[in-house]
Design a protein around this motif. Structure first.
Motif, PDB file in Angstrom:
ATOM      1  N   ASN A  80       0.827  -1.214   0.000  1.00 40.75           N
ATOM      2  CA  ASN A  80       0.000   0.000   0.000  1.00 40.75           C
ATOM      3  C   ASN A  80       0.853   1.253   0.000  1.00 40.75           C
ATOM      4  N   THR A 106      -7.325   1.206  14.198  1.00 47.44           N
ATOM      5  CA  THR A 106      -6.224   1.258  13.233  1.00 47.44           C
ATOM      6  C   THR A 106      -6.670   0.918  11.815  1.00 47.44           C
ATOM      7  N   ALA A 107      -7.781   0.181  11.653  1.00 50.53           N
ATOM      8  CA  ALA A 107      -8.240  -0.147  10.299  1.00 50.53           C
ATOM      9  C   ALA A 107      -8.669   1.104   9.537  1.00 50.53           C
ATOM     10  N   LYS A 117      -6.786   2.105   6.336  1.00 50.27           N
ATOM     11  CA  LYS A 117      -7.027   1.459   5.042  1.00 50.27           C
ATOM     12  C   LYS A 117      -7.741   2.378   4.057  1.00 50.27           C
ATOM     13  N   ARG A 152      -3.664   2.966  -1.273  1.00 55.02           N
ATOM     14  CA  ARG A 152      -4.026   2.117  -2.403  1.00 55.02           C
ATOM     15  C   ARG A 152      -2.797   1.269  -2.742  1.00 55.02           C
ATOM     16  N   ARG A 167      -8.988  -9.452  13.979  1.00 49.63           N
ATOM     17  CA  ARG A 167      -8.304  -8.686  15.023  1.00 49.63           C
ATOM     18  C   ARG A 167      -8.992  -8.965  16.353  1.00 49.63           C
ATOM     19  N   GLY A 177      -9.587   2.189  -7.578  1.00 49.71           N
ATOM     20  CA  GLY A 177      -8.205   1.857  -7.222  1.00 49.71           C
ATOM     21  C   GLY A 177      -8.041   0.422  -6.751  1.00 49.71           C
TER      22      GLY A 177
END
Lengths: 490, 490
Positions: free
Chosen positions: A107, A440-441, A444, A448, B87, B434
């Protein structure tokens, strides 16, 4: 487009290019310096926030701490590197489809991010909040469109933040602030802006999402648009711990004057709950100020409409008054309605009421909660299930997972934990994308993937190199593995 | 909405609910059975494909194999379970922001997926292709809108596929086919459809993306809209291996009659390349049929426009003729233009030309390729760099990573490897999102995360349980870790 909007966008674009040269350890350190700067300036920032938002000091102190902790959590996320999702497929002359090249992907930052700040979280969802932290962590410059509810706090937070990032060695323009609705819209249309985030109303969020989608080059728009957060309590749960339930409900509805996107708006419970007295006793008596006159006015009208709907009765009447400055002052209102009255006209009561009001939907014995949730609800941030040992809630939980981003048990949806597994987002209209703006996700949303094929080592980003200088997790597909694909399944 | 569209959608919705009860090993097995059924019916399917598309047998045989291998790859992806992104944050009484609950999250299926099949890959991007495989793998039912270019093949593939999935124990309606443009649009608007994918032209893709975004409840739309795939060759690369470069170019432009989204459309190379003779010699002399009369007509006109643009000369003229059935027959055309003529009016030559034509942009010594790429291009599937040892291509590669989904070295963009690290997608307008439509990361498009808070073990999806019956990777954040967040960065 005004010149200043273009200048800000050009500055962000230049910062994006410069940020590409900044090692992750420096970016992580900058987030920690940002967090420490917030803490060092806490007294001034909290005083400004109290004055501009009317939120209580204890709440704001906790929120500022949460905001600083969140920046530190994202510093850890950068160094951990799992979010890069590095994949390395080694060249394979024996590949099932003929010789394959060396392919590696990871990414990369998406580009300048525009963050529309929220009014109800002047720290955690504003200039230094989760959208900013996650976009910066991903390596993007951030342009924050200030919320008009706390302009001086926004400016001061942006000054503190920009100075901290500068001191930590990040490029000029990594964090910029703009103000004004037209300016925000113009920036959302700017070709150099590559993604946007938003926390606020469904109406405003939809308008902005439509603008993002209609651009000559559409961009992802991550809107967190609120929710009714239905709660379902089984008869056994109420029988086992009714008074505790009543106290938890009152606290969850009244906190921050009910101005939370996770406030429980509809509570389905047995018709014979018998908790009126406990609920009334548990509801706070002290008035809280609402965020601003516009929100107070909206709450006043929505509350009146709910209380005048068919079959609705008051459990705890609560109060709402508007002072000479137009500010609203409230105590929690708990209403109740029999399911038989709610079900034929659910639309009258289903929409979010932004303020300290909830509706108990009193349901006869044998009510199928899973069917109710499936039929009446579309997309929610949360669904809460209160149950007792022995209750079979399988169907309800499975339906909840289809309708919400977070399913919680024997608790209340307010109080969102800032942790790696948190999902704060759900199907439309809770969010525009199903992504999360907490945890933390959230990072995302602002990256990309880019693949490199047969690249010489010196042309690869460090995270994709065999010597792995940043020590990030790399998922390596060795040569020869394709012959066995699918065999495990047989 | 016609009744049949609604029936198909309702069937898909019912299948989605039933699929939730199917263990991953059964889902994986079903993909392998699907793959094996394609292989078992290869002769019939390939014969149909040859007749309907005009593509060569060898190409179709390879494509069918790729499609079967891809289904097997996704079977492996399911069993591996990394795509679930599990998670687990254990309850933590010492959490930095006060006691935190147990929170666990993982990806779950998004719901029925509508897949608009492509015309140029009757297997790999059609009924049984990558979008179908990745959506099924994620646990979603799939509705394929057949491409009108190969209706009989589409029907037969859907029969073979549905029978295989049924035999493997998946619910009825897991794979359904619809036909017709109006039917596709109506299905895209159906509230029970939760995501859509598309491979095709920018014009059609934009129309559909706008429909998806304008729905009362918008859904994600993953469009793969093609690309010009610029190639940049340094003087040293041409000096070192000019003839090899010429042969590779000719093969890449001519394969599948140039009807590939990864065909190189613009090739920047030194003005003194001296490769005219090698390129002309390498270009295939045998005519290939184009997919259908509409595509042939489009190619004819686009080719004429390109050849009549200022400064364009023919290197290998190629041929194009239309037979009595309206079918186009072609051999590759290689044109060339001096950078000085291209640069002032790039729009005349920049758009994708769907067919076997490429343009050499002959660039004077010292041309800054990175600046050209940055200035002239927006979003591409691929950027290819041909260089020799000693060339510093750092700036070009960094710019390429901003503009494309895949950066490849000393090779040609056609021939996309189906592997875990592949990224087939890039910034708008190469794709709408993307995301990638090739490789295991394609599955990410069809899941969304759900968090469970303080759930009793029996209410958790198996992947989130401590006993981890599916043996999937679980990222566990233990109690007590928050105290150290950010400390690594200092």
């Amino acid at each position: 487009m005004t010149t200043s909007i273009d200048t800000v966008a050009q500055t962000a674009d230049a910062a994006a290019r410069a940020l590409a040269d900044v090692p992750p350890a420096v970016r992580a350190k900058a987030l920690v310096v940002f967090a420490d700067a917030l803490t060092a300036n806490a007294e001034e920032l909290i005083a400004l926030a109290m004055e501009e938002t009317g939120l209580a000091e204890a709440r704001l102190r906790g929120e500022l701490k949460r905001t600083a902790v969140q920046l530190r959590l994202f510093a850890d996320t950068i160094l951990d590197g799992a979010y890069l999702d590095v994949r390395i497929d080694r060249a394979d002359p024996e590949f099932a489809l003929g010789p394959r090249p060396d392919v590696r992907s990871g990414n990369e930052p998406i580009g300048p991010v525009l963050n529309f700040a929220a009014g109800n979280f002047p720290f955690a969802f504003s200039v230094a909040g989760g959208d900013t932290a996650s976009a910066l962590a991903a390596g993007n410059p951030v342009i924050v469109k200030a919320h008009p509810g706390h302009p001086r706090l926004s400016r001061r937070t942006a000054e503190v933040g920009a100075a901290a990032l500068d001191a930590a060695g990040l490029p000029a323009g990594t964090l910029q602030l703009i103000e004004g609705q037209d300016e925000g819209t113009a920036m959302l249309k700017h070709p150099l802006v590559k993604a946007a985030s938003f926390t606020g109303s469904l109406r405003a969020g939809r308008l902005l999402a439509d603008i993002a989608a209609a651009r000559p080059a559409p961009i992802p728009f991550y809107g967190e648009l609120g929710s009714v957060n239905p709660v379902f309590a089984t008869p056994a749960a109420i029988a086992e711990r009714g008074p505790e339930f009543a106290a938890g409900l009152a606290a969850s509805v009244g906190g921050s004057a009910g101005q939370l996107c996770t406030k429980p708006g509809l509570v389905f419970l047995p018709a014979d709950h018998g908790l009126d007295k406990e609920i009334t006793a548990a509801v706070a008596a002290e008035e809280q100020r609402m965020l601003d006159p516009r929100i107070a006015d909206g709450y006043l009208h929505r509350r009146e409409a709910i209380l005048s709907a068919a079959g609705v009765r008051l459990v705890a009447p609560g109060s709402v008054r508007v002072d000479e400055d137009g500010q609203g002052w409230v105590t929690p209102t708990i209403a109740a309605v029999p399911l038989a009255d709610f079900r034929p006209h659910p639309d009258a009561l289903l929409g979010e009421c932004f303020g300290p009001l909830t509706i108990l939907v009193e349901s006869p014995e044998g009510t199928d909660y899973a069917e109710l949730l499936d039929t009446l609800f579309e997309g929610e941030l949360t669904v809460a299930v209160h149950r007792a040992d022995g209750d079979d809630v399988t169907a309800l939980v499975r339906t909840a997972a289809r309708r919400a981003g977070r399913v919680l048990f024997d608790g209340w949806p307010t109080g969102v934990a800032v942790t790696p597994a948190m999902q704060h987002g759900g199907p439309w209209p809770a969010t525009t994308s199903g992504g999360t703006s907490v945890g933390t996700a959230a990072i995302k949303r602002f990256v990309r993937a880019v693949a490199y094929q047969n690249a010489p080592a010196e042309a690869l980003p460090p995270a994709l190199r065999d010597d792995n200088p940043w020590q990030v997790p790399q998922a390596v597909a060795p040569a020869g593995e394709s012959a066995a694909w699918g065999d495990r399944a047989i």
